[in-house]
Motif scaffolding. Sequence first.
Motif, PDB file in Angstrom:
ATOM      1  N   SER A 190       0.838  -1.205   0.000  1.00 46.71           N
ATOM      2  CA  SER A 190       0.000   0.000   0.000  1.00 46.71           C
ATOM      3  C   SER A 190       0.868   1.249   0.000  1.00 46.71           C
ATOM      4  O   SER A 190       0.611   2.204  -0.727  1.00 46.71           O
ATOM      5  CB  SER A 190      -0.893   0.061   1.247  1.00 46.71           C
ATOM      6  N   SER A 233       2.496   1.748  -3.349  1.00 47.14           N
ATOM      7  CA  SER A 233       1.468   2.140  -4.320  1.00 47.14           C
ATOM      8  C   SER A 233       1.113   3.618  -4.183  1.00 47.14           C
ATOM      9  O   SER A 233       0.856   4.301  -5.173  1.00 47.14           O
ATOM     10  CB  SER A 233       0.204   1.299  -4.146  1.00 47.14           C
ATOM     11  N   SER A 248       2.495   2.723 -12.104  1.00 43.36           N
ATOM     12  CA  SER A 248       1.636   1.612 -11.706  1.00 43.36           C
ATOM     13  C   SER A 248       2.459   0.441 -11.167  1.00 43.36           C
ATOM     14  O   SER A 248       3.615   0.244 -11.544  1.00 43.36           O
ATOM     15  CB  SER A 248       0.734   1.167 -12.865  1.00 43.36           C
ATOM     16  N   VAL A 249       1.830  -0.317 -10.278  1.00 43.85           N
ATOM     17  CA  VAL A 249       2.497  -1.427  -9.583  1.00 43.85           C
ATOM     18  C   VAL A 249       1.860  -2.729 -10.044  1.00 43.85           C
ATOM     19  O   VAL A 249       0.642  -2.824 -10.163  1.00 43.85           O
ATOM     20  CB  VAL A 249       2.320  -1.246  -8.055  1.00 43.85           C
TER      21      VAL A 249
END
Length: 361
Positions: free
Chosen positions: A112, A115, A121-122
């Motif tokens: 989290s 991110s 983007s992950v």
Amino acid sequence: MTEHRLAALQRRLRAEDMPAIVVSNTSNLRYLTGFEGVIDDGINAACLVTQDAALFYTDHRYSDVAVAASEGTPWEIRVQRESLYVELCEDLKAMGVAVLALETSVPYGRFSFISEQFFGSVRVVDGWLDEIRQVKEEEEIVRIAEAAAVTDRAFEHIVAFVRPGQTERDIALELEFFMRRNGSDGIAFDCIVAGGPNSAHPHATVSDRVVGPGEFLKLDFGARVGGYCADMTRTLVIGTATDRHREIYGAVLAANEAGLAAVRAGVPAWEVHEVARAVLEERGLAAHFTHGLGHGVGLDVHERPTVSPKSHHTLLEHSVVTIEPGVYVEGFGGVRIEDLVVVEEGGYRLLSHSPKQLIEI
Ligand code: ZN
Ligand code: ZN
């Protein structure tokens, strides 16, 4: 020394068209960097690997050893100032990386946090390092073989040590002390010592139960050498074995030998499980074999490949795996016989040399 491991991961990044991956699993960090004395369990450390760069993040406690260990390697050391992952995300931004891979083992809190911090983007990727780690290098096999040799010596010692009236805990402590005194860095996992009805539980926890005559005594243990694990199970009978003991023991031993005989590079792992299970089926005991036949062993005691009915893995040359059939009869007891082997082109090389005939104590 370990540049080829890094190169293998970078090839994977290129093949998947993935710009970068963050590796933070402790065993993967050890494997990838080869750094000794830099990475402890739970240490604040991570790697950022891009298609052509490799950065190792640590904090001030390890900065000097990390810098020394990285000399002459492609690794660039980054020492955390305030927050490791904030700084890592800043580096990603500076490098213009827009997509980042994370391992499936990343804790949710960290996932989290990254991110939120990372502007791109992950994507979570599964098993990239596990696949590379499955095929062992010669120096890794040497360490596993040393760990297996210490484990064999511990078995010889414990056979001479065990007496009725001792508790499971007495025996487990003796095993652990012996291994630590005789070349083990620690232990690969908590020793399983399970007597009588407790032996019917595949992964019983050690208790203060006294071991008595007429019982199975199941011992599952392993030393650790140079970070690498061994894993072996032997089952003894305390006192004189009955026909029932011999029937169960004989079936498990036959399944162990059939499983070993099926091991060779290129075989689907599920097939090896099936060969051993079929031996127990013939003897009406397959319903009491309740786990997979084996697993890979390396820096972790359980790693790729999984040798079980649902496994999609294939045994690869120079994988190290266990073959460990078991029969567990609730209320009576259980037998497991586990060997550690190196998978070879036409078969296997045995690393566990402890005797497998039924031993009565
Ligand atoms: Zn085991
Ligand atoms: Zn095992």
